[in-house]
Write an enzyme that holds these catalytic residues in place. Structure first.
Site, short mmCIF file in Angstrom:
data_model
loop_
_atom_site.label_atom_id
_atom_site.label_comp_id
_atom_site.label_asym_id
_atom_site.label_seq_id
_atom_site.Cartn_x
_atom_site.Cartn_y
_atom_site.Cartn_z
N HIS B 57 0.82 -1.21 0.00
CA HIS B 57 0.00 0.00 0.00
C HIS B 57 0.85 1.27 0.00
O HIS B 57 0.35 2.36 0.27
CB HIS B 57 -0.91 0.02 1.23
CG HIS B 57 -1.72 -1.22 1.38
ND1 HIS B 57 -2.57 -1.67 0.39
CD2 HIS B 57 -1.80 -2.13 2.39
CE1 HIS B 57 -3.14 -2.79 0.79
NE2 HIS B 57 -2.69 -3.10 1.99
N HIS B 219 -7.17 -4.59 -1.05
CA HIS B 219 -6.59 -5.91 -1.27
C HIS B 219 -7.41 -6.64 -2.33
O HIS B 219 -7.41 -7.88 -2.38
CB HIS B 219 -6.59 -6.74 0.01
CG HIS B 219 -6.12 -5.98 1.21
ND1 HIS B 219 -6.98 -5.32 2.04
CD2 HIS B 219 -4.87 -5.77 1.67
CE1 HIS B 219 -6.28 -4.73 3.00
NE2 HIS B 219 -5.00 -4.97 2.80
#
Lengths: 331, 331
Positions: B57, B219
């Protein structure tokens, strides 16, 4: 084509509008010429620095307009030189009694537009000099280039010339800095994928699922060779060696190192490359004074990266550290 | 898999090494716990702020360590929570007499690790509070979440809490700021493609060539629905409406707006989205005080974007404007 676009023909003016909307106090946008200039305008006591090239390489070039950087820039369509009138209007909008330095990356289309625009402007008495950037070591000539291409090293030319102009140096001095940076900066890139210009709708070149293009150009021009993808360290080594051996750089050199993403490569992968380049530079005895890891000169969403090394002296180090402000918060 | 990787099992420590190499004066890297802390260490007179989550991320979370931001952070494998011992060691390394605020994005794995680590640390007399971030309006519960997910709004929580801690506010006050930001920030995202975790080597979900996932998780978790890709304005409208109607935001609100790229989308496309969101926000009567266009919370090389709106008051506006330094030059 999986992209956030409306009418592909309006892609460039629409993203430029977004850049202007996001920076209302900093930038002015003139849609007619796809031109972005500093809101504050040129200063007659300071040299102006302008640039303009095809779109698709953002943050180059219009995101590099602002105090301490470019005075103004114009963009052509994706991967197409800006038209002569846009270049001419950009020079006019940025004209200063102190003169204007026109920075041109070495592509035939850009050179033709800027040559004509400079001639028109000079005929009207606008004082200017033109400088050609050609930092890409990959190939001698290329698809749209006689001589080497101008790529990510452009960032350092803009940063140093912009800082020198801001400090009040005269046109000859700012030109000399462009020359010094260009003489001491080298770049080579690699592509893992192609990219899709919105108006074309298909990739600009074909490449196998296990292949990479070593020495790729930022418009997908062929590089040195096509080969099977190797691991990150081997790729970093090849880019580092090509760049380091070109000038060549020497043990004891103070350097700035850039690992530039081509648009579709995540920052983490760039740091994997950086770790290796950093290690190689230290082993070669270079003193790494500054580093730049991120996107500086892209090819839309192309997956790939380039490595740039700039040899520094006291003057360039100081210019790189000078304050600057632009839509891109990378300077 | 077209990526710059060496051994996929070493991807996370290798990119963290690169981040540390690039910021030698700012950051310390502890490979054993995949932990990055401020070189200067915690200050006993100031609250520490820590975070840690799965990798993939970036720039969240380890690239947000530095003065005015996080005191330290640890990362798990790609899309996997950091282990309890890494969280515990991060709390210990950052412990301050003034206390520590542990910021956790709402995913079950992260919460379990941090809950246990906090319990262990508190048993040793370390003063701390934990705060859960959950700004994603897309779905009520999700694949790995009871309740809403924490996504790009996390950036604003870090920025405001880090600035408040730097200014010397106490633990209760910094916690109250986290709560205020979280209560006033909302996000929704859309994915055009999947991404490929290096250790997996294949996409995390399948999606058609003409499809997008509206309300996707970072995700790849399913969002509100799968549908045909529409144009940029229609996508921006859908994200804007979902976010704006949630709190809801009202005419006259002062706001910060973020258009966040998920990793594989070029900055130009983000600006096409921003232009529309900006226009919608102005038409809705919001006063846009700050904007953020770029990558703040990504999913490796996923093509996609999210829109975040934060309602500001004088306190939050001042905290967002406070100086900060980190590997990511985005704050």
């Amino acid at each position: 084509m999986k992209k956030f676009v409306n009418d592909p023909a309006q892609f460039v003016p629409e993203f430029m509008q977004g850049i202007a909307d996001a920076n209302p106090d900093l930038l002015s946008f003139t849609p007619e010429f796809q031109m972005i200039t500093r809101k504050s305008g040129p200063s007659n006591s300071k040299v102006s620095v302008v640039q303009g090239s095809g779109s698709g390489h953002e943050p180059a070039h219009v995101m590099a307009v602002g105090p301490g950087l470019l005075t103004g820039a114009c963009q052509g369509a994706v991967f197409a030189a800006p038209p002569v009138d846009a270049c001419y209007e950009t020079i006019k909008a940025c004209a200063s009694d102190a003169g204007t330095l026109v920075l041109v990356n070495n592509y035939q289309g850009d050179r033709m537009s800027w040559d004509m625009a400079c001639e028109m402007a000079e005929a009207e008495g606008i004082k200017l000099k033109q400088f050609i950037i050609n930092d890409d070591v990959a190939v001698k000539d290329s698809t749209w280039t006689v001589g080497r291409r101008g790529v990510a090293g452009n960032f350092f030319v803009i940063k140093c010339c912009g800082a020198a102009a801001e400090a009040g140096q005269d046109l000859d001095a700012v030109y000399a800095i462009a020359d010094k940076v260009n003489n001491n900066v080298r770049t080579m890139g690699v592509a893992l994928t192609s990219c899709i210009p919105p108006a074309k709708g298909t990739p600009i070149f074909d490449i196998g699922d296990d292949e990479m293009e070593v020495g790729v150009g930022i418009h997908g021009e062929p590089g040195r060779r096509r080969e099977k993808i190797t691991n990150a360290d081997a790729i970093a080594d090849e880019l580092f060696d090509a760049v380091a051996q070109d000038i060549p750089f020497n043990s004891g050199d103070r350097v700035a190192i850039m690992v530039n993403g081509l648009g579709g490569t995540p920052i983490t992968e760039l740091y994997v490359l950086y770790a290796r380049v950093h290690d190689r530079a230290e082993k070669a005895g270079y003193k790494i004074v500054r580093n730049y890891v991120g996107e500086y000169c892209t090819s839309l969403e192309m997956a790939g990266a380039s490595v740039t090394i700039l040899r520094l002296d006291d003057e360039l180090e100081k210019l790189l550290a000078a304050p600057a402000e632009s839509a891109a918060r990378i300077f």
